[in-house]
Scaffold this active site. Structure first.
Site, PDB file in Angstrom:
ATOM      1  N   CYS A  54      -1.014 -36.348   9.034  1.00 16.22           N
ATOM      2  CA  CYS A  54      -0.239 -37.130   9.929  1.00 16.22           C
ATOM      3  C   CYS A  54       0.673 -36.103  10.870  1.00 16.22           C
ATOM      4  O   CYS A  54       0.596 -36.156  11.867  1.00 16.22           O
ATOM      5  CB  CYS A  54       0.774 -38.134   9.423  1.00 16.22           C
ATOM      6  SG  CYS A  54       0.038 -39.705   8.956  1.00 16.22           S
TER       7      CYS A  54
ATOM      8  N   SER B 160       6.388 -37.194   8.749  1.00 17.30           N
ATOM      9  CA  SER B 160       6.325 -36.109   7.922  1.00 17.30           C
ATOM     10  C   SER B 160       6.485 -34.774   9.000  1.00 17.30           C
ATOM     11  O   SER B 160       6.775 -33.624   8.725  1.00 17.30           O
ATOM     12  CB  SER B 160       4.831 -35.566   7.454  1.00 17.30           C
ATOM     13  OG  SER B 160       5.056 -36.561   6.185  1.00 17.30           O
TER      14      SER B 160
ATOM     15  N   CYS C 228      -1.654 -43.175   5.312  1.00 15.19           N
ATOM     16  CA  CYS C 228      -0.955 -44.253   6.023  1.00 15.19           C
ATOM     17  C   CYS C 228      -1.850 -44.686   6.989  1.00 15.19           C
ATOM     18  O   CYS C 228      -1.889 -44.623   8.360  1.00 15.19           O
ATOM     19  CB  CYS C 228       0.395 -43.570   6.754  1.00 15.19           C
ATOM     20  SG  CYS C 228       0.050 -42.413   7.670  1.00 15.19           S
TER      21      CYS C 228
ATOM     22  N   GLU D 280      -1.066 -35.405   0.808  1.00 13.43           N
ATOM     23  CA  GLU D 280      -2.154 -35.347   1.817  1.00 13.43           C
ATOM     24  C   GLU D 280      -2.081 -34.307   2.843  1.00 13.43           C
ATOM     25  O   GLU D 280      -0.972 -33.941   3.336  1.00 13.43           O
ATOM     26  CB  GLU D 280      -2.069 -36.768   2.611  1.00 13.43           C
ATOM     27  CG  GLU D 280      -2.718 -36.882   3.798  1.00 13.43           C
ATOM     28  CD  GLU D 280      -4.232 -37.084   3.814  1.00 13.43           C
ATOM     29  OE1 GLU D 280      -4.749 -37.324   2.530  1.00 13.43           O
ATOM     30  OE2 GLU D 280      -4.803 -36.527   4.619  1.00 13.43           O
TER      31      GLU D 280
ATOM     32  N   CYS E 267      -4.754 -40.002   9.841  1.00 13.37           N
ATOM     33  CA  CYS E 267      -4.614 -39.961   8.433  1.00 13.37           C
ATOM     34  C   CYS E 267      -5.381 -41.106   7.727  1.00 13.37           C
ATOM     35  O   CYS E 267      -5.365 -42.048   8.418  1.00 13.37           O
ATOM     36  CB  CYS E 267      -3.044 -40.218   8.377  1.00 13.37           C
ATOM     37  SG  CYS E 267      -2.503 -40.220   6.476  1.00 13.37           S
TER      38      CYS E 267
ATOM     39  N   HIS F 166      -0.341 -45.726  12.285  1.00  6.99           N
ATOM     40  CA  HIS F 166      -0.782 -45.105  13.625  1.00  6.99           C
ATOM     41  C   HIS F 166      -1.545 -46.252  14.343  1.00  6.99           C
ATOM     42  O   HIS F 166      -1.565 -46.062  15.568  1.00  6.99           O
ATOM     43  CB  HIS F 166      -1.456 -44.005  13.416  1.00  6.99           C
ATOM     44  CG  HIS F 166      -0.708 -42.881  12.747  1.00  6.99           C
ATOM     45  ND1 HIS F 166       0.357 -42.246  13.138  1.00  6.99           N
ATOM     46  CD2 HIS F 166      -1.202 -42.204  11.547  1.00  6.99           C
ATOM     47  CE1 HIS F 166       0.828 -41.282  12.179  1.00  6.99           C
ATOM     48  NE2 HIS F 166       0.086 -41.538  11.152  1.00  6.99           N
TER      49      HIS F 166
ATOM     50  N   CYS G 118       2.921 -35.692   4.124  1.00  6.40           N
ATOM     51  CA  CYS G 118       1.495 -36.025   4.675  1.00  6.40           C
ATOM     52  C   CYS G 118       1.538 -35.113   5.756  1.00  6.40           C
ATOM     53  O   CYS G 118       1.817 -35.256   6.929  1.00  6.40           O
ATOM     54  CB  CYS G 118       1.324 -37.359   5.308  1.00  6.40           C
ATOM     55  SG  CYS G 118      -0.351 -37.530   5.812  1.00  6.40           S
TER      56      CYS G 118
HETATM   57 NI1  NFE Z   1      -0.346 -39.713   6.683  1.00  8.92          NI
HETATM   58 FE1  NFE Z   1       2.481 -41.250   7.578  1.00  8.92          FE
HETATM   59  C1  NFE Z   1       3.531 -42.141   6.712  1.00  8.92           C
HETATM   60  C2  NFE Z   1       2.832 -41.490   9.067  1.00  8.92           C
HETATM   61  S1  NFE Z   1       3.190 -39.413   7.843  1.00  8.92           S
HETATM   62  S2  NFE Z   1       0.976 -40.622   5.638  1.00  8.92           S
HETATM   63  O1  NFE Z   1       4.178 -42.841   6.241  1.00  8.92           O
HETATM   64  O2  NFE Z   1       3.245 -41.976  10.217  1.00  8.92           O
HETATM   65  O3  NFE Z   1       4.758 -38.917   7.305  1.00  8.92           O
END
Ligand code: NFE
Ligand code: MG
Length: 566
Positions: free
Chosen positions: A548, A501, A64, A14, A61, A68, A545
């Site tokens: 994120c 990430s 995921c 991503e 994102c 968040h 990702c």
């Molecule tokens: Ni956009 Fe995420 C996850 C978050 S980033 S995927 O799991 O928080 O690593």
């Protein structure tokens, strides 16, 4: 002399990630991980109502999607010292688990498997031998020769058309690919089946969250799910039973297909347990709270330094004091102004785009550090921390995985072998099996609690005047996530997200210490440097990702126009 290879973009992730490696004598001698995208939300939160933050942050994102939202409401609840009703904890936990089940299945099959599975070997496979092999590994009833033959016919038709579509540009026939045609067919058939089962997991997120991606049912103080066993427009017994049915199907796929495939493929590439270790400091936070006050959890957390698994440090709570005090972000090699690492409550996001310069600034990702050290986060960190603490569920599935890998590899697999590229896949499968069991447990806990006549879902928050700080954490599919909020007189004064990430894709810090992606690539042998499949294997094992990882935003908008996607 070292040769430089730039891979830009890394696909099957991503967001936008560029990896540069220097190659000396067919092995990686230096590495840079660079996020080439820039976007964000943290700064536009300033001045807003903290109760709205989660609706903005979950737009970090589309992968995921829930995490968040959850970390955000938890950060505000931590700042205001609000507890949530137990029904809300269970509903939140079920959403987080169902989302993670979907995420881990997609990661292995759709995002990683084709680094190990050679699609163009499939026409040579014998579907009868494939079914026999599959039956020896698993009781999965869809391992029939009819299913394997149908999947093979699909690949043959695509290959014969000369138009490989999404399978174009794979490193087919690469010398580092060495599964038999039958194993390639087996894995590809499950690749197609995985699409069905990941969707069933997301249906659970949709039923409880209102929609997916981007759930609608959270509130600071609980959830907005009406519970009424006599109303079909509320959460009633029909919906709870639908969730039970869907989870049952997903859990069976995880246990009989995903878990088995990861162990089998891992056992067939044993050399990859010696590659890709990298940063061996590990960090995970406790998650899946079991009470309103969040004092006990189904997933343990803590940290391990320098691979000293026996010396694990435990976190008592999801917002443990050691964690709260230990996190900082360094921008020495990231495209931001700043001359020293800052704690997230004091975090500043002031862009300074210079273009890629490997000796200076080269990424939009900041460098998070824990007590000054880079940390690897993700399922591997969680499994090692749990295993080291003797956590029974972790030990159960880690033991089962090591047994299955040993049987295929013909050598005794050990927990230390998990510190590797394939170990990250193994740990994700272990975590996924744990989550499957916990999904069913938390659904039952919810049903039992509703059965007691408790329908409460929300405690209204109150905002005192003055300043409050809070951190909300979540052990997301890619690892430890934390949202840090400073509230002043009921409005957001500062907001920082330190994301899984971001930890793993971290560039070097001021001391020159590599982040986990970079460190894990060092010394990797490349059979054919012009086709750097081995680099992809290791980077994909983290499940990057970038959306994120890099969510900063310049409110003036001026720098955005200069950003070049390289
Ligand atoms: Ni956009 Fe995420 C996850 C978050 S980033 S995927 O799991 O928080 O690593
Ligand atoms: Mg951030």
């Amino acid at each position: 002399m070292a040769n430089r290879i730039t891979i830009d973009p890394i696909t099957r992730i991503e967001g936008h990630l560029r990896i540069d490696v220097e190659v000396d004598n067919n092995a990686v001698s230096n590495a840079w991980a660079s996020c080439t995208m820039w976007r964000g939300i943290e700064n536009i939160l300033k001045g807003r109502d903290p109760r709205d933050a989660w609706l903005f942050t979950q737009r970090f994102c589309g992968v995921c999607t829930t995490v968040h939202a959850m970390a955000s409401v938890r950060s505000v609840e931590d700042a205001l010292k609000v507890q949530v009703p137990i029904n809300a904890q269970y509903i939140r936990n079920l959403i987080l688990i169902a989302h993670a089940l979907h995420d881990h299945i997609v990661h292995f099959y759709q995002l990683s498997a084709l680094d190990w599975v050679d699609i163009l070997q499939i026409p040579k496979a014998d579907p009868v031998a494939t079914a026999k092999l599959a039956e020896s590994l698993s009781p999965w009833t869809r391992n029939s020769k009819t299913e394997f033959k149908a999947a093979q016919d699909r690949v043959k038709a695509v290959a014969a058309s000369g138009q490989l579509g999404i399978f174009m540009n794979g490193y087919w026939g690469h010398p580092a690919m060495h599964l038999s045609p039958e194993v390639n067919l087996l894995a590809f058939t499950h690749y197609v089946q995985a699409l069905e089962y990941q969707r069933k997991a997301l249906q659970v997120v949709g039923i409880l969250g209102g929609k997916t991606p981007h759930i609608q049912n959270l509130t600071v103080g609980g959830v907005a799910n009406a519970i009424d066993l006599d109303s079909t427009s509320a959460l009633d017994m029909d919906k709870l039973e639908m969730i039970r049915e869907l989870l049952g199907q997903v859990v069976r796929f995880v246990n009989e297909v995903y878990f088995v495939d990861v162990c089998a493929v891992a056992g067939m590439y044993p050399e990859w347990f010696k590659i890709g270790k990298g940063v061996n400091n590990y960090l995970a936070v406790p998650d899946l709270p079991l009470d309103s006050a969040s004092t006990s959890y189904d997933l343990p957390g803590g940290y391990i330094m320098n691979g000293n698994i026996a010396g694990v440090h435990s976190f008592e709570t999801a917002a443990d004091k050691d964690f709260r005090d230990g996190v900082s972000e360094d921008v020495a090699h990231a495209y931001y102004h700043g001359d020293k690492p800052l704690h997230p409550y004091k975090g500043v996001t002031d862009p300074d785009f210079t273009g890629w310069n490997g000796d200076q600034k080269y990424s939009w990702v900041k460098a998070p550090r824990f007590n000054g050290a880079p940390m690897q986060v993700g399922p591997l960190a969680q499994v090692l921390v749990g295993f080291a603490q003797g956590h029974p569920l972790t030990k159960k599935y880690a033991g089962l995985a090591l047994e299955k890998i040993s049987a295929v590899a013909g050598v005794q697999a050990t927990p230390a072998m998990l510190e590797s590229t394939l170990g990250r896949h193994g740990a994700r499968a272990i975590r996924c099996a744990m989550l499957g069991e916990l999904a069913q447990k938390h659904l039952q806990l919810l049903i039992d609690n509703i059965g007691q006549g408790d329908y409460s879902v929300h405690n209204p928050p109150e905002f005192p005047s003055g300043e409050q700080e809070g951190v909300g954490t979540h052990e997301a599919p890619r690892g430890t996530l934390s949202h840090w909020i400073v509230v002043k007189d009921g409005k957001i004064k500062n907001y920082q997200a330190v994301v899984p990430s971001t930890w793993n894709a971290s560039p070097r810090d001021a001391s020159g210490a590599h982040g986990p992606y970079e460190a894990s690539l060092l010394h990797t042998p490349l059979a054919r440097p012009e086709e750097p499949l081995e680099v992809l294997r290791t980077i994909h094992s983290f499940d990057p990702c970038m959306a994120c990882a890099c969510h900063t935003f310049d409110p003036s908008g001026q720098q955005i126009a200069k950003v070049k996607v390289l």
